[in-house]
Design a protein around this motif. Sequence first.
Motif, PDB file in Angstrom:
ATOM      1  N   GLU A   1      45.318  23.754  45.433  1.00 39.57           N
ATOM      2  CA  GLU A   1      45.756  23.964  46.815  1.00 39.57           C
ATOM      3  C   GLU A   1      46.959  23.114  47.199  1.00 39.57           C
ATOM      4  O   GLU A   1      47.525  23.289  48.285  1.00 39.57           O
ATOM      5  CB  GLU A   1      44.604  23.675  47.784  1.00 39.57           C
ATOM      6  CG  GLU A   1      44.243  22.210  47.956  1.00 39.57           C
ATOM      7  CD  GLU A   1      43.443  21.607  46.803  1.00 39.57           C
ATOM      8  OE1 GLU A   1      43.124  20.411  46.864  1.00 39.57           O
ATOM      9  OE2 GLU A   1      43.135  22.351  45.846  1.00 39.57           O
TER      10      GLU A   1
ATOM     11  N   ASP B   1      38.448  27.918  39.339  1.00 35.06           N
ATOM     12  CA  ASP B   1      37.495  28.726  38.587  1.00 35.06           C
ATOM     13  C   ASP B   1      38.097  30.105  38.287  1.00 35.06           C
ATOM     14  O   ASP B   1      38.490  30.841  39.188  1.00 35.06           O
ATOM     15  CB  ASP B   1      36.215  28.860  39.418  1.00 35.06           C
ATOM     16  CG  ASP B   1      35.142  29.627  38.685  1.00 35.06           C
ATOM     17  OD1 ASP B   1      35.239  30.873  38.617  1.00 35.06           O
ATOM     18  OD2 ASP B   1      34.196  28.984  38.182  1.00 35.06           O
TER      19      ASP B   1
ATOM     20  N   ARG C   1      36.826  32.931  37.285  1.00 35.02           N
ATOM     21  CA  ARG C   1      36.125  34.116  37.782  1.00 35.02           C
ATOM     22  C   ARG C   1      36.285  34.271  39.285  1.00 35.02           C
ATOM     23  O   ARG C   1      36.329  35.400  39.789  1.00 35.02           O
ATOM     24  CB  ARG C   1      34.655  34.073  37.357  1.00 35.02           C
ATOM     25  CG  ARG C   1      34.503  34.209  35.851  1.00 35.02           C
ATOM     26  CD  ARG C   1      33.076  34.372  35.392  1.00 35.02           C
ATOM     27  NE  ARG C   1      33.027  34.531  33.929  1.00 35.02           N
ATOM     28  CZ  ARG C   1      31.910  34.652  33.221  1.00 35.02           C
ATOM     29  NH1 ARG C   1      30.730  34.640  33.839  1.00 35.02           N
ATOM     30  NH2 ARG C   1      31.961  34.774  31.904  1.00 35.02           N
ATOM     31  N   SER C   2      36.421  33.162  40.010  1.00 35.21           N
ATOM     32  CA  SER C   2      36.689  33.286  41.440  1.00 35.21           C
ATOM     33  C   SER C   2      38.121  33.755  41.677  1.00 35.21           C
ATOM     34  O   SER C   2      38.390  34.467  42.660  1.00 35.21           O
ATOM     35  CB  SER C   2      36.421  31.964  42.165  1.00 35.21           C
ATOM     36  OG  SER C   2      37.359  30.977  41.793  1.00 35.21           O
TER      37      SER C   2
ATOM     38  N   ALA D   1      38.002  37.432  41.197  1.00 33.51           N
ATOM     39  CA  ALA D   1      37.301  38.091  42.302  1.00 33.51           C
ATOM     40  C   ALA D   1      38.167  38.204  43.551  1.00 33.51           C
ATOM     41  O   ALA D   1      37.732  38.780  44.549  1.00 33.51           O
ATOM     42  CB  ALA D   1      36.019  37.330  42.625  1.00 33.51           C
ATOM     43  N   GLY D   2      39.372  37.653  43.498  1.00 37.34           N
ATOM     44  CA  GLY D   2      40.293  37.756  44.624  1.00 37.34           C
ATOM     45  C   GLY D   2      40.080  36.724  45.709  1.00 37.34           C
ATOM     46  O   GLY D   2      40.684  36.830  46.787  1.00 37.34           O
ATOM     47  N   GLU D   3      39.277  35.689  45.424  1.00 33.19           N
ATOM     48  CA  GLU D   3      38.940  34.718  46.460  1.00 33.19           C
ATOM     49  C   GLU D   3      40.113  33.806  46.830  1.00 33.19           C
ATOM     50  O   GLU D   3      40.083  33.137  47.873  1.00 33.19           O
ATOM     51  CB  GLU D   3      37.746  33.870  46.013  1.00 33.19           C
ATOM     52  CG  GLU D   3      36.457  34.669  45.831  1.00 33.19           C
ATOM     53  CD  GLU D   3      35.309  33.824  45.311  1.00 33.19           C
ATOM     54  OE1 GLU D   3      35.437  32.574  45.345  1.00 33.19           O
ATOM     55  OE2 GLU D   3      34.289  34.402  44.882  1.00 33.19           O
ATOM     56  N   HIS D   4      41.134  33.741  45.982  1.00 35.86           N
ATOM     57  CA  HIS D   4      42.235  32.806  46.213  1.00 35.86           C
ATOM     58  C   HIS D   4      43.581  33.519  46.325  1.00 35.86           C
ATOM     59  O   HIS D   4      44.628  32.882  46.166  1.00 35.86           O
ATOM     60  CB  HIS D   4      42.287  31.782  45.078  1.00 35.86           C
ATOM     61  CG  HIS D   4      40.971  31.120  44.787  1.00 35.86           C
ATOM     62  ND1 HIS D   4      40.420  30.174  45.616  1.00 35.86           N
ATOM     63  CD2 HIS D   4      40.089  31.298  43.766  1.00 35.86           C
ATOM     64  CE1 HIS D   4      39.250  29.781  45.124  1.00 35.86           C
ATOM     65  NE2 HIS D   4      39.024  30.452  44.003  1.00 35.86           N
ATOM     66  N   ASP D   5      43.568  34.798  46.598  1.00 36.14           N
ATOM     67  CA  ASP D   5      44.817  35.565  46.623  1.00 36.14           C
ATOM     68  C   ASP D   5      45.819  34.999  47.625  1.00 36.14           C
ATOM     69  O   ASP D   5      47.021  34.889  47.325  1.00 36.14           O
ATOM     70  CB  ASP D   5      44.539  37.029  46.960  1.00 36.14           C
ATOM     71  CG  ASP D   5      43.946  37.803  45.789  1.00 36.14           C
ATOM     72  OD1 ASP D   5      43.645  37.171  44.754  1.00 36.14           O
ATOM     73  OD2 ASP D   5      43.781  39.029  45.903  1.00 36.14           O
ATOM     74  N   ASP D   6      45.357  34.644  48.809  1.00 37.47           N
ATOM     75  CA  ASP D   6      46.273  34.127  49.830  1.00 37.47           C
ATOM     76  C   ASP D   6      46.929  32.831  49.359  1.00 37.47           C
ATOM     77  O   ASP D   6      48.141  32.625  49.546  1.00 37.47           O
ATOM     78  CB  ASP D   6      45.534  33.900  51.142  1.00 37.47           C
ATOM     79  CG  ASP D   6      45.147  35.198  51.829  1.00 37.47           C
ATOM     80  OD1 ASP D   6      45.687  36.256  51.452  1.00 37.47           O
ATOM     81  OD2 ASP D   6      44.290  35.145  52.738  1.00 37.47           O
TER      82      ASP D   6
END
Length: 331
Positions: free
Chosen positions: A101, A127, A129-130, A133-138
């Motif tokens: 981040e 991670d 896999r996260s 899963a698109g959890e960090h796209d932004d």
Amino acid sequence: MRSRLIAAGLTLLLLGGCFSDDRKEPPPSPSPDLSTPPRAVAVAKGPFRAGPFEPPRHGAYFGAWIKPEELTQVGRLTAVATLEQSLGRKLHFINTYRRFEQMMGTPSDEAFLADGAKLMISWATGDNRSILAGEHDDLIRKQARAVRRIKDPVMLRMRWEMDRPNLRATMWSGEDYIAAWRYVRKIFREERADNVSWVWCPTAEGFIRGDAPGFYPGDDQVDWTCVDVYAGFEFQPIGTLMGPFLQWAAQRPKPIVIGEFGVARAWGSEARAAWLKDAERTFKVNKQIKAVAYFESDPDGNGPNQQFQLSGDDRAFKAFLRLVKDPYFNP
């Protein structure tokens, strides 16, 4: 630019470099013979496809990570300036570390660029896999835009040392890492961050074990191959430590950057000086190596087998100075 930032007294914290390691330290091994000429590995013929961060036609760039006394923007600038003054030369590129981040393109990054240096950003993505899963796209898009604004060519080491056993809980597997690499690179492409050379950088130990190649994303995805190599827990010639990597990399038309290299304080000044002299010869005889970066740091909490700072060790630093003043590392 540097003086203005130092005067400003910025206090943003940054990631301080490599990781602490709680492995038990083995007894010292017998010193190897470092007097024999290093072997060269037959390399792929250039020109090497390297992306926007182009290698020198002759010789190799020299860079470093220098741990600052204070983990601030000002501390980073001061640490680099102090080492450059001791070396009597500028660094071609600065290795700098970011958590997932932590934004790229900081004021100190801008200062280094304004002073003529390039950046190698070591980005500790999370991670796999996260990510998939698109959890960090932004976040990834925000980082891509930040890198695009840098404009200068940047080397980006996405989750360097991904093959370390202590990262397996977030890497999951080689297949997961490769899929995440491709996913992140696709986002960067969509955000037009076209100034990035993608650097794949496992450990020398991973090639000795044989599991590092399983994390390779492919020739179409990687611009520079890379390895981190240390005489830390085992004192061996650098050519021996990274030999399996060099044999593997020789089959690919990519330039090589030694992302981190260092010799531990535990081995004593005389042995450290000999190891650095051998490193200089090894880098020069293996022409595919186009950039090298020393890890000038004593990470907090690590024992003498993981203390690599050369400043203050007169004999070792003298050998280091010989390497950095060699015309080969001043292309």
